[in-house]
Design a protein around this motif. Structure first.
Motif, mmCIF file in Angstrom:
data_model
loop_
_atom_site.group_PDB
_atom_site.id
_atom_site.type_symbol
_atom_site.label_atom_id
_atom_site.label_comp_id
_atom_site.label_asym_id
_atom_site.label_seq_id
_atom_site.Cartn_x
_atom_site.Cartn_y
_atom_site.Cartn_z
ATOM 1 N N LEU A 28 3.496 -4.107 -8.506
ATOM 2 C CA LEU A 28 3.442 -2.645 -8.492
ATOM 3 C C LEU A 28 2.410 -2.158 -9.508
ATOM 4 C CD1 LEU A 28 7.301 -1.995 -8.605
ATOM 5 C CD2 LEU A 28 5.854 -1.920 -6.562
ATOM 6 N N ARG A 29 1.786 -1.026 -9.203
ATOM 7 C CA ARG A 29 0.868 -0.387 -10.140
ATOM 8 C C ARG A 29 1.298 1.062 -10.316
ATOM 9 N NH1 ARG A 29 -3.962 -1.874 -12.246
ATOM 10 N NH2 ARG A 29 -5.242 -0.214 -13.149
ATOM 11 N N THR A 30 1.597 1.452 -11.560
ATOM 12 C CA THR A 30 2.094 2.795 -11.829
ATOM 13 C C THR A 30 0.973 3.708 -12.324
ATOM 14 O OG1 THR A 30 2.709 2.173 -14.091
ATOM 15 C CG2 THR A 30 4.390 1.938 -12.386
ATOM 16 N N ALA A 31 1.141 5.003 -12.091
ATOM 17 C CA ALA A 31 0.148 5.985 -12.531
ATOM 18 C C ALA A 31 0.148 6.127 -14.047
ATOM 19 C CB ALA A 31 0.430 7.328 -11.869
ATOM 20 N N GLY A 62 0.795 -1.227 0.000
ATOM 21 C CA GLY A 62 0.000 0.000 0.000
ATOM 22 C C GLY A 62 0.822 1.269 0.000
ATOM 23 N N ALA A 63 2.143 1.143 0.136
ATOM 24 C CA ALA A 63 2.995 2.342 0.157
ATOM 25 C C ALA A 63 2.900 3.062 -1.189
ATOM 26 C CB ALA A 63 4.434 1.948 0.447
ATOM 27 N N ARG A 64 2.859 4.392 -1.123
ATOM 28 C CA ARG A 64 2.818 5.221 -2.333
ATOM 29 C C ARG A 64 4.176 5.896 -2.502
ATOM 30 N NH1 ARG A 64 -2.436 6.458 -4.235
ATOM 31 N NH2 ARG A 64 -4.062 5.399 -2.995
ATOM 32 N N LEU A 65 4.850 5.551 -3.573
ATOM 33 C CA LEU A 65 6.210 6.007 -3.801
ATOM 34 C C LEU A 65 6.335 6.565 -5.219
ATOM 35 C CD1 LEU A 65 7.938 2.814 -2.339
ATOM 36 C CD2 LEU A 65 7.473 4.961 -1.124
ATOM 37 N N GLN A 104 4.304 8.076 -10.340
ATOM 38 C CA GLN A 104 3.854 7.584 -9.041
ATOM 39 C C GLN A 104 3.563 6.088 -9.130
ATOM 40 O OE1 GLN A 104 0.469 10.172 -8.372
ATOM 41 N NE2 GLN A 104 1.689 11.556 -7.103
ATOM 42 N N VAL A 105 3.728 5.408 -8.000
ATOM 43 C CA VAL A 105 3.498 3.967 -7.968
ATOM 44 C C VAL A 105 2.910 3.576 -6.621
ATOM 45 C CG1 VAL A 105 5.825 3.450 -7.096
ATOM 46 C CG2 VAL A 105 4.576 1.705 -8.381
ATOM 47 N N ILE A 106 2.048 2.568 -6.648
ATOM 48 C CA ILE A 106 1.491 1.988 -5.429
ATOM 49 C C ILE A 106 2.020 0.562 -5.307
ATOM 50 C CG2 ILE A 106 -0.592 1.274 -4.212
ATOM 51 C CD1 ILE A 106 -2.103 3.457 -5.635
#
Length: 432
Positions: free
Chosen positions: A385-388, A338-341, A351-353
């Motif tokens: 990972l899921r990227t914006a 769940g970290a947003r980096l 951005q990535v979650i």
């Protein structure tokens, strides 16, 4: 035109191994024997060695520059050294041996074309040897040198050296290294045997010295043979009447080779075109290979802003916003789902979650174990990972440059993790 099809004369390599295996002394010996240190540095080392009651110069002092390293007698940071011979130039990353600094080994080996892995002839392959070998395999370092050091302390015993070489060969094969990519060299960094000069104490050894191997080993890595990739660093649009229609896309060739006439695709948009010209400040090139900074002109007027990627149309990377990756966690603060980096890939940052954490690599057994609740410093694990924004990515096992990325802390800009797309070791994950 300038012809770039010529052998490279630069080798990037890293050293690794357990604490007290003699990495700093070996690096100091290489610098000393290749006359890559100044006279006043040698004099300072000789004085310090006399003060310590030593009868021979402590060449590790040429390398361990941090005060904490001098006090502890260990290397705790990645030290980059530059030296050369008439044959080749070298960039050396001297990495730490202590287990708590495994993350520094990841940093130093990430760009290496070869790694020198030291073992103590008295102890052979130990736990940290296996850990570093696993990290080097994970990072797909193309070539290894097993430097069996301190052979003077085992009386130059050929049978002892042979046993260690056989033990390591089995480990290297289990990690995916082919036999012809691993060289074993018995050395004494303290005395100088087989480092730059052949030792008289090892008449049974018929292979090259370490320096001879470094000078002769092929340095055309897998990225040179991979499909063409060029992350766009800058768009050149001169505001002059003569060059009103000029639009060049500047960047460093990440992999493969590009020539005028090649069909390419601009990602992530997917526009296809051909290369009109490849050039540098010195003029047009017939071709440009991996590692060369160039400007590419395209036949069509296509928007390719900074962060875009120009790639071979017939073998393009996958464009996706969902990445299954292997993370080497480098930060003191643990990583939780769940970290947003921020994720930096090539010249693009997005951005990535962080999604689910997968199996964690146990480098001692070179196998995956059950997924942890969080990643601690030095942990290596599978992560989703899921990227914006969609990114053009390759499997790291296929193209190191475009298959790698960094995770960054948004408030501070600090690097938190090194990421590898896919599973470079291709091990079977743990069940459960």
């Amino acid at each position: 035109m300038v012809d770039t099809d010529r052998p490279r004369d630069l080798l990037r390599f890293a050293t690794a191994g357990s604490v007290d295996d003699g990495k700093s002394t070996l690096v100091g010996r290489l610098l000393y024997d290749t006359k890559s240190v100044l006279a006043d540095q040698i004099e300072a080392v000789q004085r310090a060695s006399v003060d310590k009651g030593l009868t021979t110069p402590d060449l590790s002092l040429l390398v361990d520059g941090l005060r904490a390293e001098r006090e502890q007698g260990i290397t705790i940071d990645v030290a980059y050294r530059y030296f050369g011979t008439p044959t080749r130039e070298f960039v050396l990353a001297d990495t730490p041996g202590h287990v708590q600094y495994t993350r520094n080994t990841v940093t130093g080996a990430s760009t290496a074309e070869l790694a020198v892995l030291l073992v103590d002839a008295r102890h052979g392959v130990v736990e940290q040897t296996r850990r570093h070998a696993a990290v080097l395999a994970l990072l797909r370092v193309p070539r290894l040198v097993l430097a069996i050091n301190k052979i003077d302390l085992v009386g130059y015993d050929e049978s002892a050296i042979t046993a260690i070489a056989k033990d390591f060969a089995e480990l290297a094969r289990s990690l995916g290294f082919a036999d012809d990519t691993v060289e074993t060299i018995p050395v004494s960094a303290l005395v100088g045997d087989n480092v730059a000069e052949r030792g008289e104490n090892t008449p049974w050894y018929e292979g090259p010295t370490l320096l001879e191997h470094l000078e002769s080993v092929p340095v055309v890595g897998p990225d040179a043979e991979a499909p063409f990739r060029l992350p766009v660093q800058h768009v050149i649009r001169p505001r002059t009447e003569e060059l009103h229609d000029y639009r060049g896309y500047a960047g460093q060739v990440a992999s493969g080779t590009v020539r005028a006439g090649d069909e390419v695709v601009v990602l992530p948009e997917g526009h296809r075109t051909t290369v009109a010209e490849v050039r540098t400040a010195d003029g047009p090139l017939t071709s440009a290979g991996a590692g060369l900074s160039v400007t590419v002109l395209l036949a069509d007027d296509i928007d390719a802003p900074r962060g875009a990627m120009i790639a071979a149309a017939g073998d393009a990377p996958q464009v996706t916003d969902e990445i299954d990756a292997t993370l080497c966690w480098l930060a003191e603060k643990p990583l939780v789902p769940g970290a947003r980096l921020l994720l930096k890939h090539g010249t693009r940052t997005t951005q990535v979650i962080v999604g689910a954490l997968g199996s964690r690599l146990d480098p001692d057994t070179v196998s995956y174990v059950d997924a942890p609740e969080k990643l601690a410093i030095n942990d290596i694990a599978r992560v989703s990972l899921r990227t914006a924004d969609p990114l053009p990515v390759d499997e790291y096992a296929r193209v190191r440059t475009t298959g790698g990325f960094l995770l960054i802390d948004p408030p501070t800009g600090n690097t938190l993790a090194a990421g590898l797309v896919g599973d470079p070791l291709a091990l079977t994950p743990a069940v459960g």
